[in-house]
Scaffold this motif. Sequence first.
Motif, mmCIF file in Angstrom:
data_model
loop_
_atom_site.group_PDB
_atom_site.id
_atom_site.type_symbol
_atom_site.label_atom_id
_atom_site.label_comp_id
_atom_site.label_asym_id
_atom_site.label_seq_id
_atom_site.Cartn_x
_atom_site.Cartn_y
_atom_site.Cartn_z
ATOM 1 N N GLN A 85 0.642 -1.176 0.116
ATOM 2 C CA GLN A 85 0.113 0.063 -0.001
ATOM 3 C C GLN A 85 0.940 1.367 -0.104
ATOM 4 O OE1 GLN A 85 -0.323 -2.724 2.166
ATOM 5 N NE2 GLN A 85 -2.311 -2.882 3.038
ATOM 6 N N GLY A 86 1.827 1.285 0.839
ATOM 7 C CA GLY A 86 2.964 2.292 0.871
ATOM 8 C C GLY A 86 3.434 2.866 -0.649
ATOM 9 N N GLN A 87 3.872 1.788 -1.287
ATOM 10 C CA GLN A 87 4.141 1.855 -2.644
ATOM 11 C C GLN A 87 3.250 2.669 -3.510
ATOM 12 O OE1 GLN A 87 7.520 0.092 -4.076
ATOM 13 N NE2 GLN A 87 6.965 2.058 -5.207
ATOM 14 N N LEU A 88 2.040 2.614 -3.372
ATOM 15 C CA LEU A 88 0.906 3.237 -4.092
ATOM 16 C C LEU A 88 0.717 4.629 -3.599
ATOM 17 C CD1 LEU A 88 -1.438 0.257 -4.780
ATOM 18 C CD2 LEU A 88 0.500 1.098 -5.979
ATOM 19 N N MET A 89 1.407 5.095 -2.613
ATOM 20 C CA MET A 89 1.203 6.557 -2.314
ATOM 21 C C MET A 89 1.809 7.457 -3.276
ATOM 22 S SD MET A 89 -0.306 6.993 0.794
ATOM 23 C CE MET A 89 0.313 8.461 1.435
ATOM 24 N N ALA A 90 2.815 6.945 -4.193
ATOM 25 C CA ALA A 90 3.224 7.820 -5.003
ATOM 26 C C ALA A 90 3.432 6.812 -6.214
ATOM 27 C CB ALA A 90 4.317 8.456 -4.690
ATOM 28 N N VAL A 91 2.871 6.894 -7.207
ATOM 29 C CA VAL A 91 3.059 5.898 -8.470
ATOM 30 C C VAL A 91 3.359 7.221 -9.583
ATOM 31 C CG1 VAL A 91 2.149 4.271 -10.004
ATOM 32 C CG2 VAL A 91 1.723 4.124 -7.535
ATOM 33 N N HIS A 92 4.547 6.812 -10.267
ATOM 34 C CA HIS A 92 4.793 7.657 -11.717
ATOM 35 C C HIS A 92 3.829 6.856 -12.613
ATOM 36 C CE1 HIS A 92 6.841 8.747 -15.104
ATOM 37 N NE2 HIS A 92 7.133 9.905 -14.521
ATOM 38 N N PRO A 93 3.397 7.562 -13.540
ATOM 39 C CA PRO A 93 2.644 6.847 -14.816
ATOM 40 C C PRO A 93 3.435 5.547 -15.407
ATOM 41 C CG PRO A 93 2.212 9.207 -15.024
ATOM 42 C CD PRO A 93 3.277 9.043 -13.837
ATOM 43 N N ALA A 94 4.717 5.579 -15.330
ATOM 44 C CA ALA A 94 5.444 4.588 -16.077
ATOM 45 C C ALA A 94 5.279 3.464 -15.352
ATOM 46 C CB ALA A 94 6.927 5.190 -16.203
ATOM 47 N N TYR A 95 5.004 3.347 -14.102
ATOM 48 C CA TYR A 95 4.898 2.334 -13.353
ATOM 49 C C TYR A 95 3.660 1.683 -12.786
ATOM 50 C CZ TYR A 95 9.887 3.149 -12.232
ATOM 51 O OH TYR A 95 11.130 3.385 -12.735
ATOM 52 N N ASN A 96 2.662 2.471 -13.432
ATOM 53 C CA ASN A 96 1.094 2.359 -13.393
ATOM 54 C C ASN A 96 0.758 0.704 -13.505
ATOM 55 O OD1 ASN A 96 -1.340 2.896 -12.121
ATOM 56 N ND2 ASN A 96 -2.214 3.078 -14.222
ATOM 57 N N PHE A 102 -0.956 -4.556 -7.058
ATOM 58 C CA PHE A 102 -0.832 -4.142 -5.747
ATOM 59 C C PHE A 102 -2.089 -3.819 -4.969
ATOM 60 C CE2 PHE A 102 3.822 -3.046 -5.292
ATOM 61 C CZ PHE A 102 4.293 -4.307 -5.825
ATOM 62 N N ALA A 103 -3.131 -3.267 -5.560
ATOM 63 C CA ALA A 103 -4.419 -3.108 -5.262
ATOM 64 C C ALA A 103 -5.683 -3.652 -5.934
ATOM 65 C CB ALA A 103 -4.710 -1.300 -5.256
ATOM 66 N N PRO A 104 -6.937 -3.667 -5.350
ATOM 67 C CA PRO A 104 -8.184 -4.396 -5.978
ATOM 68 C C PRO A 104 -8.217 -3.891 -7.285
ATOM 69 C CG PRO A 104 -8.676 -3.645 -3.613
ATOM 70 C CD PRO A 104 -7.077 -2.896 -4.063
ATOM 71 N N ALA A 105 -8.693 -4.666 -8.125
ATOM 72 C CA ALA A 105 -8.938 -4.538 -9.579
ATOM 73 C C ALA A 105 -9.529 -3.533 -10.237
ATOM 74 C CB ALA A 105 -9.658 -5.982 -10.271
ATOM 75 N N GLN A 106 -10.346 -2.765 -9.118
ATOM 76 C CA GLN A 106 -11.104 -1.567 -9.426
ATOM 77 C C GLN A 106 -10.278 -0.279 -9.203
ATOM 78 O OE1 GLN A 106 -11.912 -3.586 -7.236
ATOM 79 N NE2 GLN A 106 -12.807 -2.507 -5.278
ATOM 80 N N VAL A 107 -9.128 -0.438 -8.728
ATOM 81 C CA VAL A 107 -8.419 0.705 -8.515
ATOM 82 C C VAL A 107 -7.410 0.763 -9.509
ATOM 83 C CG1 VAL A 107 -6.795 1.578 -6.849
ATOM 84 C CG2 VAL A 107 -8.576 0.455 -5.820
ATOM 85 N N GLN A 108 -7.645 1.666 -10.570
ATOM 86 C CA GLN A 108 -6.942 1.460 -11.916
ATOM 87 C C GLN A 108 -5.691 2.780 -11.974
ATOM 88 O OE1 GLN A 108 -7.180 -0.501 -14.843
ATOM 89 N NE2 GLN A 108 -8.275 -1.843 -13.251
ATOM 90 N N THR A 109 -6.300 3.808 -11.976
ATOM 91 C CA THR A 109 -5.435 5.189 -12.236
ATOM 92 C C THR A 109 -4.566 5.383 -10.953
ATOM 93 O OG1 THR A 109 -6.841 6.903 -11.197
ATOM 94 C CG2 THR A 109 -7.509 6.130 -13.476
ATOM 95 N N GLU A 110 -3.635 6.326 -11.268
ATOM 96 C CA GLU A 110 -2.609 6.469 -10.062
ATOM 97 C C GLU A 110 -3.089 7.256 -9.010
ATOM 98 O OE1 GLU A 110 -0.864 8.581 -13.576
ATOM 99 O OE2 GLU A 110 -1.737 6.725 -13.811
ATOM 100 N N ALA A 111 -4.292 8.131 -9.388
ATOM 101 C CA ALA A 111 -4.996 8.916 -8.149
ATOM 102 C C ALA A 111 -6.019 8.034 -7.510
ATOM 103 C CB ALA A 111 -5.970 10.009 -8.887
ATOM 104 N N GLN A 112 -6.482 6.962 -8.411
ATOM 105 C CA GLN A 112 -7.068 6.140 -7.370
ATOM 106 C C GLN A 112 -6.210 5.424 -6.384
ATOM 107 O OE1 GLN A 112 -9.134 4.106 -10.591
ATOM 108 N NE2 GLN A 112 -10.973 5.123 -10.464
ATOM 109 N N LYS A 113 -5.292 4.937 -6.939
ATOM 110 C CA LYS A 113 -4.115 4.327 -6.330
ATOM 111 C C LYS A 113 -3.949 5.021 -5.008
ATOM 112 C CE LYS A 113 -1.955 1.074 -9.697
ATOM 113 N NZ LYS A 113 -2.970 1.185 -10.914
#
Length: 353
Positions: A85-96, A102-113
């Motif tokens: 979860q901590g990894q998803l506090m900041a996700v560059h688009p290149a790593y999305n 790392f998150a439920p399937a419905q969590v798609q965008t960087e902002a949602q993550k």
Amino acid sequence: MLTSKIKGPAIFLAQYLPPAGEACTLESLLRWAAELGYKGVQLPTWDKRIFDLEQAAQSQQYCDQLLALCQRYQLHITELSTHLQGQLMAVHPAYNELYQGFAPAQVQTEAQKQQWATEQLLLAAQASKRLGLSCHVTFSGALLWHTFYPWPQRPAGLVEQGFAELARRWLPVLDAFDAAGIDVCFELHPGEDLHDGLSFERFLNATGQHPRACILYDPSHFLLQQMDYLQFIDFYHQRIRAFHVKDAEFRPSGKAGVYGGYSSWLERPGRFRSLGDGQIDFNAIFSKLTQYGYTGWAVLEWECCLKHPQQGAAEGAPFIAKQLICVAERPFDDFAGGATDAGRNRRILGLSN
């Protein structure tokens, strides 16, 4: 009874979870850890087969039942982990796409993550409080990692802006953990914006030296970066509140170095190894941590490119136990001393009374 300031041995259960879809219970893992000689377990919070984070945050009864189960096997919970979860506090688009699992399937965008990760960490603060814990372990996430090597040249102000944004995202979480009385210990790890001492200092400055921003010390990541992992303790011991006991080796060749040449773990010059099979001086680490008064847990995080995980776990408990230092209550040469007072001291100094 002789006791060590450092508590242990303990084990991080993440590497010992069976694949998704297979049966798994926390009790079976606790029984296994206790039989190997461990005294504590670090719990991952992303697998509901063994731990329900939402329920732990909301129900004291659930937490009390969990603690009673651990007590049945004479085990302590050392910390909860939100590394994924901590990894998803900041996700560059290149790593999305890479972090999609790392998150439920419905969590798609960087902002949602980020939103989901923030909610998870706020739950972890409450769950840790209900469980009576003092520390939490996690990753920071990364906005800047794709620029870690300064080519092409980084634009002026990019690093400062990146850390300001990372701090903005983490401050509400750090404040929530502060309200719960719990330290947030970041594992300094390549791939995270917090990956060494200087990057951690940048984060501290950006958060106004937040008192809950602390360190999960893992020397294996420093060896693979060719850092002085012992001097690191001298610099940052006041912020070290958690400890992963993990070994590594670095054997550079004429073909690859710290970046590994996109090789597999088996072929990289820098590789994680089971305890005692690598190059890290754990005698010196335990001595230095003891010297500075570290009283947290020593937790095995097993990762190795060669050895079977069950062998690594079996060897890990006695290895850590052997490193624990029972601090002497008085100086070793105390027997040779004599009674003294200010007058005697003056005479020894050649001063008149």
